[in-house]
Structures are given as C-alpha cells and as structure tokens.
Scaffold this motif. Structure first.
Motif, PDB file in Angstrom:
ATOM      1  N   SER A 292      47.254  19.757  44.272  1.00 53.21           N
ATOM      2  CA  SER A 292      47.930  20.994  43.863  1.00 53.21           C
ATOM      3  C   SER A 292      47.211  21.646  42.694  1.00 53.21           C
ATOM      4  CB  SER A 292      49.386  20.715  43.482  1.00 53.21           C
ATOM      5  OG  SER A 292      50.102  20.208  44.576  1.00 53.21           O
ATOM      6  N   ILE A 293      46.767  20.805  41.761  1.00 51.55           N
ATOM      7  CA  ILE A 293      46.040  21.340  40.609  1.00 51.55           C
ATOM      8  C   ILE A 293      44.709  21.943  41.041  1.00 51.55           C
ATOM      9  CG2 ILE A 293      44.876  20.688  38.471  1.00 51.55           C
ATOM     10  CD1 ILE A 293      47.094  18.569  38.090  1.00 51.55           C
ATOM     11  N   ILE A 294      44.015  21.228  41.942  1.00 49.86           N
ATOM     12  CA  ILE A 294      42.734  21.748  42.427  1.00 49.86           C
ATOM     13  C   ILE A 294      42.916  23.078  43.149  1.00 49.86           C
ATOM     14  CG2 ILE A 294      40.833  21.317  44.040  1.00 49.86           C
ATOM     15  CD1 ILE A 294      41.131  18.330  43.416  1.00 49.86           C
ATOM     16  N   ALA A 295      44.020  23.196  43.921  1.00 53.98           N
ATOM     17  CA  ALA A 295      44.263  24.426  44.681  1.00 53.98           C
ATOM     18  C   ALA A 295      44.506  25.623  43.775  1.00 53.98           C
ATOM     19  CB  ALA A 295      45.455  24.238  45.619  1.00 53.98           C
ATOM     20  N   THR A 296      45.116  25.392  42.612  1.00 50.98           N
ATOM     21  CA  THR A 296      45.434  26.507  41.706  1.00 50.98           C
ATOM     22  C   THR A 296      44.453  26.643  40.555  1.00 50.98           C
ATOM     23  OG1 THR A 296      46.920  25.036  40.474  1.00 50.98           O
ATOM     24  CG2 THR A 296      47.898  26.403  42.218  1.00 50.98           C
ATOM     25  N   ARG A 297      43.502  25.721  40.459  1.00 52.85           N
ATOM     26  CA  ARG A 297      42.552  25.776  39.333  1.00 52.85           C
ATOM     27  C   ARG A 297      41.610  26.969  39.516  1.00 52.85           C
ATOM     28  NH1 ARG A 297      38.444  20.916  38.537  1.00 52.85           N
ATOM     29  NH2 ARG A 297      37.695  21.859  40.487  1.00 52.85           N
ATOM     30  N   PRO A 298      41.532  27.854  38.527  1.00 50.50           N
ATOM     31  CA  PRO A 298      40.663  29.033  38.665  1.00 50.50           C
ATOM     32  C   PRO A 298      39.206  28.687  38.454  1.00 50.50           C
ATOM     33  CG  PRO A 298      41.710  29.048  36.509  1.00 50.50           C
ATOM     34  CD  PRO A 298      42.278  27.859  37.249  1.00 50.50           C
ATOM     35  N   ASN A 299      38.349  29.456  39.124  1.00 44.34           N
ATOM     36  CA  ASN A 299      36.906  29.343  38.948  1.00 44.34           C
ATOM     37  C   ASN A 299      36.408  30.590  38.224  1.00 44.34           C
ATOM     38  OD1 ASN A 299      36.674  26.883  40.342  1.00 44.34           O
ATOM     39  ND2 ASN A 299      36.617  27.942  42.324  1.00 44.34           N
ATOM     40  N   VAL A 300      35.725  30.411  37.135  1.00 43.87           N
ATOM     41  CA  VAL A 300      35.202  31.534  36.358  1.00 43.87           C
ATOM     42  C   VAL A 300      33.689  31.555  36.499  1.00 43.87           C
ATOM     43  CG1 VAL A 300      35.054  32.612  34.079  1.00 43.87           C
ATOM     44  CG2 VAL A 300      37.102  31.324  34.741  1.00 43.87           C
ATOM     45  N   THR A 301      33.156  32.714  36.846  1.00 43.47           N
ATOM     46  CA  THR A 301      31.718  32.873  37.038  1.00 43.47           C
ATOM     47  C   THR A 301      31.030  33.138  35.702  1.00 43.47           C
ATOM     48  OG1 THR A 301      32.084  35.188  37.549  1.00 43.47           O
ATOM     49  CG2 THR A 301      31.957  33.678  39.400  1.00 43.47           C
ATOM     50  N   SER A 302      29.746  33.401  35.772  1.00 37.90           N
ATOM     51  CA  SER A 302      28.941  33.544  34.553  1.00 37.90           C
ATOM     52  C   SER A 302      29.404  34.691  33.674  1.00 37.90           C
ATOM     53  CB  SER A 302      27.473  33.749  34.933  1.00 37.90           C
ATOM     54  OG  SER A 302      27.310  34.956  35.677  1.00 37.90           O
ATOM     55  N   GLY A 303      29.881  35.785  34.261  1.00 39.19           N
ATOM     56  CA  GLY A 303      30.383  36.909  33.478  1.00 39.19           C
ATOM     57  C   GLY A 303      29.305  37.817  32.938  1.00 39.19           C
ATOM     58  N   GLN A 304      28.110  37.760  33.497  1.00 42.38           N
ATOM     59  CA  GLN A 304      27.010  38.601  33.043  1.00 42.38           C
ATOM     60  C   GLN A 304      26.283  39.218  34.230  1.00 42.38           C
ATOM     61  OE1 GLN A 304      24.830  35.729  30.583  1.00 42.38           O
ATOM     62  NE2 GLN A 304      25.478  36.844  28.747  1.00 42.38           N
ATOM     63  N   PHE A 305      25.679  40.371  33.991  1.00 40.20           N
ATOM     64  CA  PHE A 305      24.850  41.015  35.009  1.00 40.20           C
ATOM     65  C   PHE A 305      23.739  41.778  34.302  1.00 40.20           C
ATOM     66  CE2 PHE A 305      28.318  43.933  33.972  1.00 40.20           C
ATOM     67  CZ  PHE A 305      27.630  45.095  33.656  1.00 40.20           C
ATOM     68  N   THR A 306      22.748  42.162  35.068  1.00 39.16           N
ATOM     69  CA  THR A 306      21.613  42.914  34.531  1.00 39.16           C
ATOM     70  C   THR A 306      21.624  44.332  35.072  1.00 39.16           C
ATOM     71  OG1 THR A 306      20.165  42.243  36.344  1.00 39.16           O
ATOM     72  CG2 THR A 306      20.256  40.799  34.407  1.00 39.16           C
ATOM     73  N   LYS A 307      20.840  45.192  34.450  1.00 39.34           N
ATOM     74  CA  LYS A 307      20.749  46.574  34.931  1.00 39.34           C
ATOM     75  C   LYS A 307      20.158  46.627  36.335  1.00 39.34           C
ATOM     76  CE  LYS A 307      20.549  48.994  30.506  1.00 39.34           C
ATOM     77  NZ  LYS A 307      19.808  49.967  29.684  1.00 39.34           N
ATOM     78  N   GLU A 308      19.269  45.672  36.619  1.00 36.14           N
ATOM     79  CA  GLU A 308      18.690  45.624  37.968  1.00 36.14           C
ATOM     80  C   GLU A 308      19.766  45.295  38.999  1.00 36.14           C
ATOM     81  OE1 GLU A 308      17.382  44.288  35.289  1.00 36.14           O
ATOM     82  OE2 GLU A 308      15.591  45.567  35.101  1.00 36.14           O
ATOM     83  N   ASP A 309      20.698  44.415  38.621  1.00 33.43           N
ATOM     84  CA  ASP A 309      21.798  44.096  39.544  1.00 33.43           C
ATOM     85  C   ASP A 309      22.623  45.336  39.858  1.00 33.43           C
ATOM     86  OD1 ASP A 309      21.071  41.451  39.605  1.00 33.43           O
ATOM     87  OD2 ASP A 309      22.386  40.891  37.933  1.00 33.43           O
ATOM     88  N   VAL A 310      22.874  46.179  38.838  1.00 31.29           N
ATOM     89  CA  VAL A 310      23.656  47.399  39.047  1.00 31.29           C
ATOM     90  C   VAL A 310      22.883  48.387  39.903  1.00 31.29           C
ATOM     91  CG1 VAL A 310      24.778  49.344  37.922  1.00 31.29           C
ATOM     92  CG2 VAL A 310      24.898  47.075  36.885  1.00 31.29           C
ATOM     93  N   LYS A 311      21.606  48.577  39.572  1.00 31.17           N
ATOM     94  CA  LYS A 311      20.799  49.536  40.332  1.00 31.17           C
ATOM     95  C   LYS A 311      20.616  49.108  41.778  1.00 31.17           C
ATOM     96  CE  LYS A 311      18.283  51.265  36.290  1.00 31.17           C
ATOM     97  NZ  LYS A 311      16.966  51.370  35.612  1.00 31.17           N
ATOM     98  N   ASN A 312      20.541  47.799  41.990  1.00 38.71           N
ATOM     99  CA  ASN A 312      20.382  47.288  43.351  1.00 38.71           C
ATOM    100  C   ASN A 312      21.721  47.041  44.041  1.00 38.71           C
ATOM    101  OD1 ASN A 312      17.561  47.253  43.079  1.00 38.71           O
ATOM    102  ND2 ASN A 312      17.614  45.204  42.143  1.00 38.71           N
TER     103      ASN A 312
END
Length: 425
Positions: A292-312
């Motif tokens: 139950s804990i595993i099912a509700t445990r949130p996953n948080v990503t890196s939280g960063q991006f680059t300008k190239e990621d936005v342009k692409n």
C-alpha cells in the motif's frame, strides 16, 4: 357663465375619472386630459376665435376621454353620451352640445376634421407628439396596453409602432405646424436613430454568431480542448480513488497489527502452538501495508531542464516535477516559449496525459496485488489458527485470551476497525 361652466365641467371630469376610471389606465387618465386642455388653450391663444368657439374647444378637451370609464373600445361614442347628459343638465344649447360632440368624435384615430374647431382639438389631442415628454407619455401608453391585456409590445416593437404613427401623422393648424412639428420630427429622428442602432447591433451579433458557428464547425479546437480537459480530470479522479483505497487498506492493517500485538504476542509463551499462525497473519498484514505504501509513494523527477529541451520540445512544463528546481526567470521564459507554439502546448498535454496513465497503471496494478495478498493472507491465517486449535483440542479461546481481554480488547478494536473503515470510505 362661460367660466363657471368650464369650472363645473373640470370638477365633473376630475371626480369622474378619479372615481370611475380603473388604475390600469396609465395614459388615458386625468393627466392626459389636462395636457390636452393645456394644449387646446395654447392653440386658442394663437388663433382668432370667438368666445363661444373657445368654450366649445375647452369643453371638448375636458370631455373627450371620459368614455373610458364606460367602454374603452367605443370611448368616443360613450364620451359623447356622457357629455350630452352633463351639458343638458347645465342648460347648454343644443347647437353647442352638437358642436362639442362632433369635436369629440373628430378625435378618433381614423377620423378626419371637417372644420377649424375639429382641427384644433385633433392637434391638441396629438400635441404630445411635438413635446419633449413624448417618450414618457409613449411608455405610459405601452404599459397601459399591457396592463389592460390588449397587447404586449417589446421595446423594439413599440419603437416601430411609434415610428409608424409619427410618420403618418400630420398637424392641421398653422400654430402646431410652426411650433410642434419641429419637435415631432426630432422625436421621430431619435426613434429612427435608436432603431438603426439596434438593427446595427443585431446585425453585428448575427455576424458574430455566424462566424462563431462557422469557426466551431470548421475548427476542431474546442473539441480538442474538451478532450484534454475531460481526460486529465478523469485521470486525476482515478488517482485520488487509488490513493483512498490504499489508505483504507493501510489503516485497516495497522489496526489489525495493533490488536495482534496487544493480545496475541503476550500469550505465545503459554500457547506456543499459536506462534506460526500469528507469524503468518502478521507477515501478510505487513506485506499488505508495504505494498500500500509503495502504491501511494510519490516519485519526484530531477526538476531541471535546459533551453535545448524547451526548444526541442522535450520537456513537459505542465508537470511540477520537471521544473521545481529551476529559477523563476528560467521557468517564465520556458512558458513564454511554449505558449507561442500551439502544437507544443498540445504535445505537453499529451505527455502529461500519457505519464499520468502510466502512474495510474502502476498504482492500480499494485493495489490489485495488495488486495489479493490481503485476501489470501486472511484466508491462510484463519486456516492456520483453525489447524492450530484443532491440533490442541483441550484449548479454548478463553485459554488464549481471557474474557476481559476479549471484551475490552478485541471487541473494542473491532469497533475501531469498523469506524476507521467507514471514515476512510
């Protein structure tokens, strides 16, 4: 004599209209009669007339609408009857009575004046066409027709009726043509201006509605937005439901474990045959809680991006996990870049929808496994306890749990479980 007759007639008309005229007559009332009398006197002052003619006109102005107290449909004829009866009581000559009656009948809408006196009374009766208070009087007439149940006009319809009446109306006397005609034309121009403005507004609204309907038919934009909005909302609701289910199972297992720890563990020294059923029971409860804990445990990503990621167009800015470590200026720049391109927005929403679906799939898969484990664990545990008790026939439940513990411990914990489940649901 003449002055006394006019005063008596005015008193008679005031009392008659006050006592007999229904309150629904907002226009054809005493105010209108006095206005006609005032306009008649205005015309008399500017026209060469004998004293007798002046008296006839004032009497006609006062008596021309008293028939509304009897019959509104044929009020001119009824006005003549009432006027004749009143004037005969005042010993007025038949010739004057006849002339007054003819003047009253000349005020009919479809009537035509045959002499100067009839022209004057008709102009006086229609004097409000050439006055500043025309629109006020006109509105009272519209409301009167509505209250009397004759006809209900919308503002636009009433405006058209007024334009029609003013267009076909003509003044007869020189004074009215000189002093009232100009104001009448201004009133007519104002009505036509309002009608034109209204028509222009309606044309603009029709044109907007046409293009809006055409746009809705030709462009799938609205349908696309509705699809994304509905799909995302449904995914979020399903995620909430999954979290609620996991929370219920987590709470139930926590309560069950507390009951076991409080009542069974302390009895294992004297009842060793219950050791394995208890271990099995606790094992499945713990596994259910962990899942139950595993099912509700949130996953948080890196939280960063680059300008190239936005342009692409590789980053999804609609999910906080992709930008929570970025500076505000960088995030604002990325948003401005995204909103410039409609396809980028739809692409970001599509990614958000896809990954929400992946998260939901994981949650519901784990929840299914968790509920299956919990169900199997309960069944196996009960079987283990049953086997343990069967293999020890001389032992009863009272030997395992004293009566006081059963009543105050297990039953109370059972109530807590029920209350907790109801609260969670």
């Amino acid at each position: 004599m003449t002055k006394s007759l006019i005063e008596d007639t005015q008193d008679y008309v005031v009392n008659l209209l006050k006592d007999e005229l229904p309150s629904s007559f907002l226009y054809h009332n005493l105010t209108h009669t006095l206005r006609v009398l005032k306009s008649t006197r205005e015309l008399i002052e500017n026209t060469e007339l004998s004293e007798e003619e002046e008296t006839i006109l004032e009497l006609s102005a006062l008596l021309h609408d008293i028939g509304y107290t009897v019959d509104s449909e044929n009020h001119e004829a009824e006005s003549v009857k009432l006027a004749e009866a009143f004037l005969k009581e005042r010993n007025v000559s038949d010739r004057i009575i006849k002339t007054v009656s003819d003047c009253i009948l000349a005020t009919k809408i479809d009537g035509e004046p045959n002499n100067k006196l009839q022209e004057i009374i008709r102009d006086a009766d229609a004097s409000h066409f050439g006055k500043k208070y025309f629109f006020e009087a006109s509105e009272f007439l519209r409301k009167e027709l509505e209250l009397r149940g004759i006809k209900t006009y919308s503002p636009a319809e009433w405006r058209s009726e007024n334009i029609k009446v003013l267009t076909h109306h003509s003044y007869y006397t020189a004074y009215a043509l000189k002093n009232w005609q100009t104001r009448k034309e201004k009133n007519l121009a104002k009505l036509m201006g309002k009608k034109k403005k209204r028509k222009k507004k309606l044309d603009v609204e029709k044109l907007k509605a046409k293009y809006k309907a055409q746009y809705k038919n030709e462009s799938p934009e609205r349908g696309v937005q509705t699809f994304y909005r509905t799909a995302l909302r449904n995914h979020i609701k399903l995620s909430d439901i999954a979290d609620t289910k996991a929370n219920i199972l987590l709470s139930v297992n926590a309560i069950i474990i507390s009951v076991v720890l409080a009542n069974l563990i302390s009895k294992l020294d004297t009842n060793p045959y219950l050791t394995w059923p208890t271990i099995i029971f606790l094992f499945f409860c713990v596994v259910s809680m962990v899942l139950s804990i595993i099912a509700t445990r949130p996953n948080v990503t890196s939280g960063q991006f680059t300008k190239e990621d936005v342009k692409n167009q590789k980053v999804n800015l609609s999910f906080f996990g992709n930008f929570h470590k970025m500076e505000l200026k960088e995030f604002e720049w990325a948003i401005m870049e995204m909103v410039k391109d409609k396809d980028y927005i739809y692409k970001a929403l599509t990614k958000d929808l896809y990954f929400l679906g992946k998260v939901l799939e994981r949650k519901y898969r784990l929840l299914r496994i968790t509920y299956t484990v919990f169900m199997i664990g309960i069944i196996i545990s009960l079987m283990a306890f049953a086997i343990a008790v069967k293999n020890n026939p001389n032992v009863t439940i009272e030997d395992v749990l004293p009566q006081s513990n059963i009543e105050t411990g297990f039953i109370n914990k059972k109530s807590e479980i029920v209350k907790e489940i109801r609260f969670r649901i």
